[in-house]
Scaffold this active site. Sequence first.
Site: not given
Length: 122
Positions: A1-3, A113
């Site tokens: 989820e962080h790409s 976030y």
Amino acid sequence: EHSAFDGHTVLSYATRVHAHLSRARPIDAPPSACERVRPQLLRWHLDALARHLLNGAQTKFDSFVARTESAVIHWTAFGKNWIKKNKMSPDAFVQVAFQLAYYKLYGRPRSTYESCQVKQFY
């Protein structure tokens, strides 16, 4: 989820690779290095400063845990079907509930976030 890839995209790809490999014929090969090497216990040698810093971190963590309160509530008033019927995302609903709870406790909002799907923008 962080790409640049969303989790479900990577999962879909991995599922297809697994399905392909499952249909592939086995090959005759020697045992892999992983099968020949036995795990060994790692012995760490820490100097006094490292031990001091680790002990300090443990103390801070223990203090944090002691100040943390959790409770589990079995909620039956409504669930994800009601949330979806009202055209809301269950995850977004819970995230907003967290934000509202924080605001009610402390009287001010906080930055938050939440990951989102971005593949529609690629």
